[in-house]
Design a protein around this motif. Structure first.
Motif, PDB file in Angstrom:
ATOM      1  N   ALA A  23       9.116  -0.346  -6.446  1.00  0.00           N
ATOM      2  CA  ALA A  23       8.204  -0.504  -5.311  1.00  0.00           C
ATOM      3  C   ALA A  23       6.945   0.345  -5.499  1.00  0.00           C
ATOM      4  O   ALA A  23       5.828  -0.108  -5.211  1.00  0.00           O
ATOM      5  CB  ALA A  23       8.918  -0.118  -4.011  1.00  0.00           C
ATOM      6  N   GLU A  24       7.105   1.553  -5.997  1.00  0.00           N
ATOM      7  CA  GLU A  24       5.955   2.427  -6.246  1.00  0.00           C
ATOM      8  C   GLU A  24       5.090   1.870  -7.372  1.00  0.00           C
ATOM      9  O   GLU A  24       3.857   1.931  -7.319  1.00  0.00           O
ATOM     10  CB  GLU A  24       6.433   3.836  -6.573  1.00  0.00           C
ATOM     11  CG  GLU A  24       7.074   4.548  -5.381  1.00  0.00           C
ATOM     12  CD  GLU A  24       7.788   5.831  -5.774  1.00  0.00           C
ATOM     13  OE1 GLU A  24       7.940   6.704  -4.912  1.00  0.00           O
ATOM     14  OE2 GLU A  24       8.206   5.934  -6.950  1.00  0.00           O
ATOM     15  N   ARG A  27       3.031  -0.957  -6.068  1.00  0.00           N
ATOM     16  CA  ARG A  27       1.908  -0.479  -5.255  1.00  0.00           C
ATOM     17  C   ARG A  27       0.773   0.030  -6.142  1.00  0.00           C
ATOM     18  O   ARG A  27      -0.406  -0.158  -5.844  1.00  0.00           O
ATOM     19  CB  ARG A  27       2.373   0.628  -4.319  1.00  0.00           C
ATOM     20  CG  ARG A  27       1.270   1.191  -3.430  1.00  0.00           C
ATOM     21  CD  ARG A  27       1.741   2.397  -2.651  1.00  0.00           C
ATOM     22  NE  ARG A  27       0.635   3.011  -1.912  1.00  0.00           N
ATOM     23  CZ  ARG A  27       0.675   4.228  -1.401  1.00  0.00           C
ATOM     24  NH1 ARG A  27       1.772   4.976  -1.524  1.00  0.00           N
ATOM     25  NH2 ARG A  27      -0.372   4.713  -0.754  1.00  0.00           N
ATOM     26  N   LEU A 115      -5.823   5.425  -4.549  1.00  0.00           N
ATOM     27  CA  LEU A 115      -4.709   5.364  -3.601  1.00  0.00           C
ATOM     28  C   LEU A 115      -4.527   6.668  -2.829  1.00  0.00           C
ATOM     29  O   LEU A 115      -3.623   6.784  -2.018  1.00  0.00           O
ATOM     30  CB  LEU A 115      -3.408   5.039  -4.358  1.00  0.00           C
ATOM     31  CG  LEU A 115      -3.328   3.645  -4.985  1.00  0.00           C
ATOM     32  CD1 LEU A 115      -2.064   3.525  -5.825  1.00  0.00           C
ATOM     33  CD2 LEU A 115      -3.366   2.564  -3.915  1.00  0.00           C
TER      34      LEU A 115
END
Length: 240
Positions: A23-24, A27, A115
């Motif tokens: 998931a990271e 992203r 980010l």
């Protein structure tokens, strides 16, 4: 060859190799692709010259997919192997590996910055850093040492020699948010012989209001103004 597809269904190995969950990684990937396009526009060659033919023409590169480019630089940063060993995993020669690491590292740094995940390098900005304030200003500070090549000049060998590690080292101070485990600040690189407290005093970190700071004995006497410091103490030995 190590590829993103090969690790896509192996979450434990993926986390061990990159330091990120899937998931990271997902992203980070769009920000990485955007940063790559900004640093290396598709209408230009790697040398920055205008292309004579459209992008994608000619032989297929060793790392054609953006996910594999990101995987390559993350694995290198996480495991810190020799370039020859890293090249074996991605079917790259040592010179090719050297090129790709210098080619991709600025992209990764820009993606993290986009980010809001890049640690502060200016200690005066820590007090207002979102990374420091997330969850409350509870922080921990420590000095991290890593081995470096031994200088060949005998007179220069004393400066980086660390009596603690018994080897030439370099050191950086890390400030970490204890709520999120994210690195807030990364200090300048100094010789491993420099004491942690001296390095912290010279860095002059500006802490948020009402901050708490966990430290070890290497920071004995380090008491920045307005900060509640906490240092573990050994239990006294039981007397017979």
């Amino acid at each position: 060859m190590l590829t993103y597809t090969a690790l896509q269904d192996r979450p434990r190995e993926f986390l061990a190799a990159t330091g990120l969950t899937h998931a990271e990684f997902a992203r980070l990937l769009p920000a990485f692709a955007t940063a790559y396009a900004l640093l290396y526009p598709p209408e230009q060659t790697w040398e920055g010259q205008p292309r004579q033919r459209r992008a994608g023409g000619g032989a297929t590169g060793t790392l054609p997919q953006m996910a594999d480019k990101l995987l390559c630089i993350l694995v290198f940063q996480k495991t810190n192997p020799l370039q020859t060993m890293h090249g074996l995993q991605f079917q790259l020669s040592q010179p090719q590996t050297n090129y790709w690491m210098h080619h991709l590292l600025p992209v990764l740094q820009r993606a993290f910055a986009a980010l809001g995940m890049a640690p502060e390098r200016d200690a005066s900005r820590v007090a207002t850093s979102p990374l420091a304030l997330e969850g409350g200003p509870a922080m921990a500070i420590d000095g991290t040492e890593r081995r470096r090549q031994r200088p060949t000049n005998a007179a220069q060998q004393r400066e980086p020699y660390s009596g603690k590690k018994k080897t030439p080292t370099e050191k950086n101070l890390l400030l970490v948010n204890e709520h999120t485990d994210k690195v807030i600040s990364l200090g300048p690189t100094v010789a491993g012989t420099k004491h942690d407290k001296k390095a912290a005093d010279e860095e002059e970190i500006a802490y948020p209001t009402h901050a708490t700071l966990d430290k070890d004995t290497g920071f004995q006497g380090y008491e920045p103004a307005g900060v509640l410091t906490q240092q573990p103490k050994k239990n006294p030995k039981a007397r017979s």
